[in-house]
Design a protein around this motif. Structure first.
Motif: not given
Length: 90
Positions: A1-10
């Motif tokens: 979930m954290y990785e997905e949130a980081e990708q969305l933020k980027k």
């Protein structure tokens, strides 16, 4: 979930640069938003360069910064192809 949130933020951080590059192409070439998007994607694919990096180079060129050598030919080819399609009425 954290990785997905980081990708969305980027993605959210990079989208404005891509939109600005599209706007630069639209203003420079008098093309539609979809055409500008297609040019950016084409250059990205043929130059094997991330779309964001292509967009940054286009935007930087408006500030009189040189376009990286590996993108120059691809941008020129994309412009030529776009003009040819436009001349054909496509």
């Amino acid at each position: 979930m954290y990785e997905e949130a980081e990708q969305l933020k980027k993605a959210l951080e990079r989208r404005p640069v891509i939109d600005m590059a599209s706007g630069v192409l639209m203003a420079t070439w008098s093309c539609a938003a979809e055409e500008a998007w297609q040019v950016l994607v084409r250059v990205s694919q043929y130059a094997n360069t991330k779309l964001y990096d292509v967009a940054r180079a286009v935007v930087a060129a408006t500030q009189h910064q040189p376009v990286p050598v590996h993108l120059q030919d691809h941008l020129a080819a994309a412009a030529t192809a776009w003009r040819a399609r436009r001349a054909d009425g496509a």
